[in-house]
Design an enzyme around this catalytic site. Structure first.
Site, PDB file in Angstrom:
ATOM      1  CG  HIS A 149       4.809  -0.788   0.722  1.00  0.00           C
ATOM      2  ND1 HIS A 149       6.151  -0.978   0.538  1.00  0.00           N
ATOM      3  CD2 HIS A 149       4.693   0.320   1.491  1.00  0.00           C
ATOM      4  CE1 HIS A 149       6.829  -0.026   1.180  1.00  0.00           C
ATOM      5  NE2 HIS A 149       5.956   0.781   1.761  1.00  0.00           N
ATOM      6  CD  GLU A 203       8.156   4.498  -0.415  1.00  0.00           C
ATOM      7  OE1 GLU A 203       7.329   3.738  -0.965  1.00  0.00           O
ATOM      8  OE2 GLU A 203       7.913   5.131   0.619  1.00  0.00           O
TER       9      GLU A 203
END
Length: 321
Positions: free
Chosen positions: A38, A106
């Site tokens: 991430h 995402e």
């Protein structure tokens, strides 16, 4: 026989803590590691997001466990040629115990370089092309590529493992699962959904390995565990495409008030009862996943590892988990 691994959460822990958890996982008897990739945490409360490749390099020096990224998005934030180099180096550092897990990503992480965020179908097209580029580079050949989404100009990787690392793909919908069956060496999921496993197999994944990730929360009492889950990971319970489309941690926090204790109780094993944890993991065993990666939510990591080593892993590996 099913293998049980530990899922390292980069969104919740700093790099030194993650390396320590990898060591604890090995000592507790876990078979392998997942690690998230991430740029942002889902929520500011989670509080961390180190560069995954540096953490993998450190983990490779202190454990012998295999490591899979769960998952890297090689679409817009990081070019697939750079991901290929990172994957090759990690495979060398781990003596061939590295698997590149990929997915379509995402907006939370990928918007940071200010690209247009493509719709889901286009992202799958991009992922297919990206995987093809990565595979070519991992052979060590000189690559020039002019594709629909990516360009590579006379690139060659010089630091290579003896064998290219396998590439697994996350498939959270039927179309993605079928694509994973066709282009990937294995499947990554987060639910015990047999329909997705069937789509993966029908797409070309028969006989290929499958991995799943599960979150739990050990604590001395269930109420404390539920509070920890609601504080740190309420984003898990948000339905639909929010996880792919929201760009900021604060947007997930704004929706967190919708999460109730009942939602946590119904979906997460919380507290000190080993049978509750076995019950939460059993659907993944019954679905037929080859590897199950378990993440402990919250700061009670050492207690979790003691609990799983003594009371949960023996039950899971017994004759009737």
């Amino acid at each position: 026989m099913t293998r049980f691994g530990y899922f390292l959460a980069c969104e919740e822990h700093g790099p030194r803590a993650l390396v320590r958890q990898a060591q604890l996982a090995e000592r507790a008897g876990f078979d392998a590691l997942w690690i998230s990739d991430h740029y942002h945490p889902w929520l500011e409360e989670q509080g961390e997001s180190p560069l995954v490749w540096a953490v993998i390099g450190a983990i490779a020096q202190v454990t012998r466990l295999p490591v899979t990224t769960a998952v890297t998005c090689p679409l817009v934030r990081v070019h697939p040629a750079v991901v290929a180099q990172a994957a090759a180096t990690c495979a060398v550092m781990t003596d061939g115990r590295f698997t590149l897990g990929v997915g379509s990503g995402e907006a939370l992480n990928e918007h940071v370089t200010d690209p247009r965020w493509p719709p889901a179908d286009e992202r799958l097209e991009m992922l297919e092309e990206a995987v093809a580029v990565i595979r070519r580079l991992l052979t060590g050949e000189l690559v020039t590529h002019r594709g629909a989404h990516y360009r590579v100009d006379t690139a060659r990787l010089f630091t290579l493992p003896e064998r290219p690392p396998p590439i697994f793909m996350s498939g959270l919908g039927e179309k993605a699962a079928r694509l994973a069956g066709r282009i990937a060496d294995g499947y990554i999921g987060t639910t015990p959904d047999t329909a997705l496993l069937e789509a993966f197999q029908e797409g070309g994944g028969k006989g290929k390995p499958t991995q799943a990730g599960v979150k739990v929360c050990w604590a001395p009492d269930a109420a404390r565990a539920r509070d920890t889950v609601r504080r740190l990971w309420p984003n898990m319970f948000l339905p639909g495409e929010a996880a792919q489309l929201l760009p900021q941690p604060r947007h997930f926090a704004q929706l967190a008030s919708l999460v109730t204790d009942e939602m946590v109780e119904q979906n997460i094993a919380c507290g000190p009862d080993p049978e509750a944890h076995v019950t939460a993991l059993r659907p993944y065993l019954e679905a037929g996943f080859d590897e199950i990666y378990i993440n402990q939510i919250g700061p009670d990591q050492e207690g979790f590892f003691d609990f799983y080593a003594g009371q949960v892993l023996p039950r899971l590996r017994g004759p009737h988990p």
